[in-house]
Design an enzyme around this catalytic site. Structure first.
Site, mmCIF file in Angstrom:
data_model
loop_
_atom_site.group_PDB
_atom_site.id
_atom_site.type_symbol
_atom_site.label_atom_id
_atom_site.label_comp_id
_atom_site.label_asym_id
_atom_site.label_seq_id
_atom_site.Cartn_x
_atom_site.Cartn_y
_atom_site.Cartn_z
ATOM 1 C CB SER A 88 -0.908 0.015 1.237
ATOM 2 O OG SER A 88 -1.788 1.134 1.199
ATOM 3 C CG HIS A 92 -0.133 13.119 1.279
ATOM 4 N ND1 HIS A 92 -1.383 13.342 0.735
ATOM 5 C CD2 HIS A 92 -0.280 12.119 2.183
ATOM 6 C CE1 HIS A 92 -2.256 12.510 1.293
ATOM 7 N NE2 HIS A 92 -1.604 11.752 2.168
ATOM 8 C CG HIS A 102 -4.432 4.950 -2.435
ATOM 9 N ND1 HIS A 102 -5.435 4.225 -3.064
ATOM 10 C CD2 HIS A 102 -4.062 4.216 -1.353
ATOM 11 C CE1 HIS A 102 -5.663 3.118 -2.379
ATOM 12 N NE2 HIS A 102 -4.850 3.083 -1.343
ATOM 13 C CG ASN A 104 -3.945 -1.996 -1.349
ATOM 14 O OD1 ASN A 104 -4.680 -2.914 -1.704
ATOM 15 N ND2 ASN A 104 -3.259 -2.007 -0.238
ATOM 16 N NE ARG A 106 -7.647 -5.111 -1.259
ATOM 17 C CZ ARG A 106 -7.830 -4.071 -2.071
ATOM 18 N NH1 ARG A 106 -6.815 -3.309 -2.415
ATOM 19 N NH2 ARG A 106 -9.036 -3.815 -2.552
ATOM 20 C CG HIS A 142 -8.062 7.676 -16.033
ATOM 21 N ND1 HIS A 142 -8.995 6.801 -15.532
ATOM 22 C CD2 HIS A 142 -7.998 8.714 -15.161
ATOM 23 C CE1 HIS A 142 -9.503 7.285 -14.410
ATOM 24 N NE2 HIS A 142 -8.912 8.455 -14.156
ATOM 25 C CG HIS A 172 -19.047 12.723 4.450
ATOM 26 N ND1 HIS A 172 -18.240 11.677 4.057
ATOM 27 C CD2 HIS A 172 -18.219 13.726 4.805
ATOM 28 C CE1 HIS A 172 -16.971 12.036 4.189
ATOM 29 N NE2 HIS A 172 -16.930 13.277 4.632
#
Length: 304
Positions: A88, A92, A102, A104, A106, A142, A172
């Protein structure tokens, strides 16, 4: 398979950290080797206060043991053990013209009380979070993702791009965390894809990471920026933190399985702002970004 994939992420960690140190030109990754009392451990590498990267981490782990009750309830199993390993990373950058990134990759196995594998899958992806939007950067990121996907299935890019847009959604706030990329999970053996095929696909995406991000960082790292633009970066970083602590499954899994807290929260940036009811100026580059985050688009086909 678990040994094969763990060896892969060890080598990938070396490749990525070496490549990022070249980009930064100043800071080096510091390394922590850690062990998990219940079983397994990991290798955390963090870079801070560099020429390019204000803070970043490229971590690997391989943990195993009894699946905690909360996770047994989540998966609908009883008396299960597990093995999970992955790499991972979060970066920044200092310059707000360089996007946060970011990624990751797994692998997970679940066992019954006799030690038999009862489930196994791959997952992963990579996504970009710009503060100032350069269309050519989004298209490059992309397109690199699509090239990796197309080598394995022509439908993978659209499928996992859409999943990324859905997953990295701050419900939210009613906006995306960034401009997406790829997100795939629970990739299990099927009639068309066995576990070796999924290994090949997952590692293809992992191997594409540096090509997807480094050219963007190189192009933007020396651009001038103002204090107001730095403030905007820190305000947007607040949204990044909100997603990771409220919605991110990986963060929640780590916290619920007694993961190493420093490694789990490595993804959080060092300087963040929460400004009450902040609204970007009409017609500004900041408002343009918000509009895109509220309305994800197809970057490979777009000509905007």
């Amino acid at each position: 398979m678990k040994d094969k994939f763990y060896k892969y992420i060890q080598e990938l960690q070396d490749t990525i950290t070496a490549g990022l140190e070249l980009v930064d030109g100043k800071a080096k990754f510091q390394e922590d080797i850690w062990k998990r009392p219940e079983g397994g451990g990991g290798r955390t590498r963090v870079i801070e206060n560099g020429n390019v990267f204000e803070k970043g981490g490229v971590n690997i782990s391989g943990v195993h043991g009894e699946l905690p009750e909360s996770m047994q309830n989540y998966f609908g199993v009883k008396d299960a053990n597990f093995f999970a390993c992955g790499l991972s990373l979060v970066l920044h950058p200092k310059n707000p013209m360089v996007p946060t990134v970011h990624a990751n990759w797994r692998y997970f196995e679940m066992y019954d009380k006799d030690g038999n594998i009862v489930d196994q899958w791959f997952g992963g992806g990579q996504d970009l979070t710009p503060y100032y939007l350069f269309n050519e950067d989004a298209i490059h990121f992309h397109t690199t993702c699509k090239t990796a996907c197309d080598k394995h299935n022509p439908e993978f890019y659209k499928t996992y791009k859409d999943k990324c847009d859905t997953y990295f959604w701050n419900a939210h706030r009613d906006e995306a965390r960034g401009i997406g990329g790829l997100f795939f999970d629970y990739c299990k053996a099927t009639e068309n894809m066995n576990m070796e095929n999924w290994y090949d696909f997952t590692t293809e995406v992992g191997n594409s990471f540096l090509e997807s991000y480094v050219p963007i960082a190189e192009k933007r790292k020396d651009l001038d920026f103002t204090e107001a633009q730095k403030n905007w970066q820190e305000i947007r970083r607040g949204r990044y933190v909100e997603f990771n602590l409220v919605h991110d499954k990986g963060t929640l899994f780590g916290l619920k399985t007694n993961g190493r807290i420093e490694s789990i929260l490595m993804s959080l940036p060092p300087h963040v702002q929460w400004v009450y009811n902040h609204t970007p100026e009409a017609g500004s580059e900041e408002e343009k970004l918000i509009h895109i985050l509220q309305n994800p688009i197809d970057w490979v086909k777009t000509n905007i």
